[in-house]
Scaffold this motif. Structure first.
Motif, PDB file in Angstrom:
ATOM      1  N   PRO A   1       0.909  -1.341   0.015  1.00 54.75           N
ATOM      2  CA  PRO A   1       0.011  -0.076  -0.062  1.00 54.75           C
ATOM      3  C   PRO A   1       0.844   1.108  -0.044  1.00 54.75           C
ATOM      4  O   PRO A   1       1.875   1.325   0.477  1.00 54.75           O
ATOM      5  N   SER A   2       0.345   2.196  -0.498  1.00 56.05           N
ATOM      6  CA  SER A   2       1.005   3.492  -0.716  1.00 56.05           C
ATOM      7  C   SER A   2       1.351   4.062   0.748  1.00 56.05           C
ATOM      8  O   SER A   2       0.408   4.160   1.455  1.00 56.05           O
ATOM      9  N   VAL A   3       2.699   4.383   1.176  1.00 53.06           N
ATOM     10  CA  VAL A   3       3.299   4.968   2.348  1.00 53.06           C
ATOM     11  C   VAL A   3       3.796   6.200   1.940  1.00 53.06           C
ATOM     12  O   VAL A   3       4.916   6.311   1.429  1.00 53.06           O
ATOM     13  N   PRO A   4       3.275   7.476   1.962  1.00 51.84           N
ATOM     14  CA  PRO A   4       3.552   8.796   1.606  1.00 51.84           C
ATOM     15  C   PRO A   4       4.703   9.260   2.754  1.00 51.84           C
ATOM     16  O   PRO A   4       4.715   8.763   3.955  1.00 51.84           O
ATOM     17  N   LEU A   5       6.022   9.714   2.033  1.00 48.31           N
ATOM     18  CA  LEU A   5       6.942  10.527   3.057  1.00 48.31           C
ATOM     19  C   LEU A   5       7.091  11.982   2.276  1.00 48.31           C
ATOM     20  O   LEU A   5       7.318  12.173   1.110  1.00 48.31           O
ATOM     21  N   PRO A   6       6.831  12.706   3.102  1.00 45.91           N
ATOM     22  CA  PRO A   6       7.199  14.202   2.739  1.00 45.91           C
ATOM     23  C   PRO A   6       8.708  14.815   2.477  1.00 45.91           C
ATOM     24  O   PRO A   6       9.270  14.280   3.371  1.00 45.91           O
ATOM     25  N   ALA A   7       8.879  15.637   1.673  1.00 46.10           N
ATOM     26  CA  ALA A   7       9.991  16.222   1.627  1.00 46.10           C
ATOM     27  C   ALA A   7       9.732  17.691   2.315  1.00 46.10           C
ATOM     28  O   ALA A   7       8.815  18.397   1.822  1.00 46.10           O
ATOM     29  N   ARG A   8      10.736  18.177   3.154  1.00 45.00           N
ATOM     30  CA  ARG A   8      10.271  19.229   3.918  1.00 45.00           C
ATOM     31  C   ARG A   8      11.459  20.430   3.744  1.00 45.00           C
ATOM     32  O   ARG A   8      12.530  20.145   4.095  1.00 45.00           O
ATOM     33  N   ILE A   9      11.052  21.409   3.825  1.00 41.26           N
ATOM     34  CA  ILE A   9      12.068  22.629   4.122  1.00 41.26           C
ATOM     35  C   ILE A   9      11.820  23.116   5.266  1.00 41.26           C
ATOM     36  O   ILE A   9      11.003  23.581   5.949  1.00 41.26           O
ATOM     37  N   LEU A  10      12.985  23.328   6.042  1.00 38.70           N
ATOM     38  CA  LEU A  10      13.115  24.038   7.369  1.00 38.70           C
ATOM     39  C   LEU A  10      13.827  25.043   7.470  1.00 38.70           C
ATOM     40  O   LEU A  10      14.804  25.563   6.558  1.00 38.70           O
ATOM     41  N   THR A  11      13.437  26.388   8.020  1.00 38.75           N
ATOM     42  CA  THR A  11      13.771  27.623   7.914  1.00 38.75           C
ATOM     43  C   THR A  11      13.388  28.258   9.318  1.00 38.75           C
ATOM     44  O   THR A  11      12.866  27.654  10.192  1.00 38.75           O
ATOM     45  N   SER A  12      14.353  29.179   9.738  1.00 36.14           N
ATOM     46  CA  SER A  12      14.489  29.881  10.954  1.00 36.14           C
ATOM     47  C   SER A  12      13.031  30.452  11.329  1.00 36.14           C
ATOM     48  O   SER A  12      12.689  31.153  10.358  1.00 36.14           O
ATOM     49  N   ARG A  13      12.409  30.350  12.275  1.00 36.07           N
ATOM     50  CA  ARG A  13      11.155  31.293  12.808  1.00 36.07           C
ATOM     51  C   ARG A  13      11.632  32.782  13.245  1.00 36.07           C
ATOM     52  O   ARG A  13      10.908  33.303  13.344  1.00 36.07           O
ATOM     53  N   GLN A  14      13.087  32.676  13.606  1.00 34.86           N
ATOM     54  CA  GLN A  14      13.244  33.986  14.229  1.00 34.86           C
ATOM     55  C   GLN A  14      14.232  35.136  13.251  1.00 34.86           C
ATOM     56  O   GLN A  14      14.246  36.144  13.585  1.00 34.86           O
ATOM     57  N   ARG A  15      14.308  34.412  12.053  1.00 35.92           N
ATOM     58  CA  ARG A  15      15.152  35.513  11.225  1.00 35.92           C
ATOM     59  C   ARG A  15      14.659  35.333   9.730  1.00 35.92           C
ATOM     60  O   ARG A  15      14.495  33.868   9.439  1.00 35.92           O
ATOM     61  N   PRO A  16      14.611  36.220   8.876  1.00 33.03           N
ATOM     62  CA  PRO A  16      13.955  35.718   7.593  1.00 33.03           C
ATOM     63  C   PRO A  16      15.286  35.361   6.754  1.00 33.03           C
ATOM     64  O   PRO A  16      16.245  35.262   7.069  1.00 33.03           O
ATOM     65  N   LEU A  17      14.990  34.702   5.604  1.00 28.97           N
ATOM     66  CA  LEU A  17      15.935  34.260   4.626  1.00 28.97           C
ATOM     67  C   LEU A  17      16.846  35.249   4.015  1.00 28.97           C
ATOM     68  O   LEU A  17      16.189  36.115   3.685  1.00 28.97           O
ATOM     69  N   PRO A  18      18.103  34.743   3.941  1.00 36.35           N
ATOM     70  CA  PRO A  18      18.808  35.744   3.189  1.00 36.35           C
ATOM     71  C   PRO A  18      18.272  35.501   1.490  1.00 36.35           C
ATOM     72  O   PRO A  18      17.726  34.540   1.144  1.00 36.35           O
ATOM     73  N   ASN A  19      18.544  36.568   0.816  1.00 36.87           N
ATOM     74  CA  ASN A  19      17.943  36.694  -0.616  1.00 36.87           C
ATOM     75  C   ASN A  19      18.428  35.423  -1.375  1.00 36.87           C
ATOM     76  O   ASN A  19      17.658  34.918  -2.114  1.00 36.87           O
ATOM     77  N   LEU A  20      19.663  35.178  -1.167  1.00 30.20           N
ATOM     78  CA  LEU A  20      20.056  34.017  -2.013  1.00 30.20           C
ATOM     79  C   LEU A  20      19.409  32.696  -1.578  1.00 30.20           C
ATOM     80  O   LEU A  20      18.826  31.665  -2.548  1.00 30.20           O
ATOM     81  N   ALA A  21      19.217  32.412  -0.233  1.00 34.81           N
ATOM     82  CA  ALA A  21      18.502  31.120   0.155  1.00 34.81           C
ATOM     83  C   ALA A  21      17.050  31.315  -0.059  1.00 34.81           C
ATOM     84  O   ALA A  21      16.316  30.203  -0.752  1.00 34.81           O
ATOM     85  N   ALA A  22      16.383  32.413  -0.201  1.00 39.90           N
ATOM     86  CA  ALA A  22      15.043  32.484  -0.570  1.00 39.90           C
ATOM     87  C   ALA A  22      14.823  32.179  -2.310  1.00 39.90           C
ATOM     88  O   ALA A  22      13.876  31.396  -2.452  1.00 39.90           O
TER      89      ALA A  22
END
Length: 185
Positions: free
Chosen positions: A150-171
């Motif tokens: 049976p289908s067993v899904p697995l997600p690919a996830r992106i983690l980023t900081s809650r305390q600071r915005p991503l630098p432009n290159l990372a975004a």
């Protein structure tokens, strides 16, 4: 041009870690982005699902099971299984899938890396059940792959900081991931 620089002058450092370490690196601001496969959380990190793909199988060429469109635990009952290590997301899901089907899981070898599992399967050591992202990579390299049911899904996830915005290159990198992400079945 990225941020006034030639794209060839930009260095992106990548390293492979455990999911917990990736979350910690992001939360502690030691890296801008973490990418994980599976369900992980750290209250200090923002988690966004990029894509979800199910488990799949990689088989040696001309294996008798290659005639099937999909594979189940019952189909794999007599096969030597090259298993993802039990501490990996795919490894945590395979045993319960076999147990739920009332089929004994016959592990021939347990590996820490999908690339090793694929190389062993390609070489004829057995059949491997891996996360859908590893199966996509194996297919792109010309290996035999089949969906696991049976289908067993697995997600690919992106983690980023809650305390600071991503630098432009990372975004920009995250935006690019959204453009090239695999399509969900």
């Amino acid at each position: 041009m990225l941020g006034g620089q030639n794209a060839r002058d930009v260095t992106v450092n990548m390293r492979i870690t455990t999911m917990l370490e990736a979350a910690s690196l992001v939360a502690d601001h030691r890296v801008d982005i973490g990418m994980v496969i599976g369900h992980i959380g750290d209250p200090r990190a923002s988690v966004r699902t990029l894509s979800i793909l199910p488990l799949g199988c990689v088989l040696p060429r001309r294996h008798p099971l290659c005639v099937r469109d999909t594979l189940t635990p019952a189909d794999l009952a007599d096969e030597a299984i090259i298993a993802a290590a039990r501490h990996l997301p795919a490894g945590q899901l395979i045993a319960p899938a076999f147990e739920d089907a009332n089929v004994e899981l016959r592990v021939a070898v347990e590996v820490n890396q999908a690339s090793v599992a694929c190389a062993l399967a390609h070489g004829g050591a057995g059949v491997t059940v891996l996360d859908g992202f590893a199966v996509l990579a194996a297919r792109e390299q010309g290996m035999e792959t089949r969906p696991f049911l049976p289908s067993v899904p697995l997600p690919a996830r992106i983690l980023t900081s809650r305390q600071r915005p991503l630098p432009n290159l990372a975004a920009l990198f995250v935006e690019t991931l959204d453009l090239v992400k695999p399509k969900e079945d």
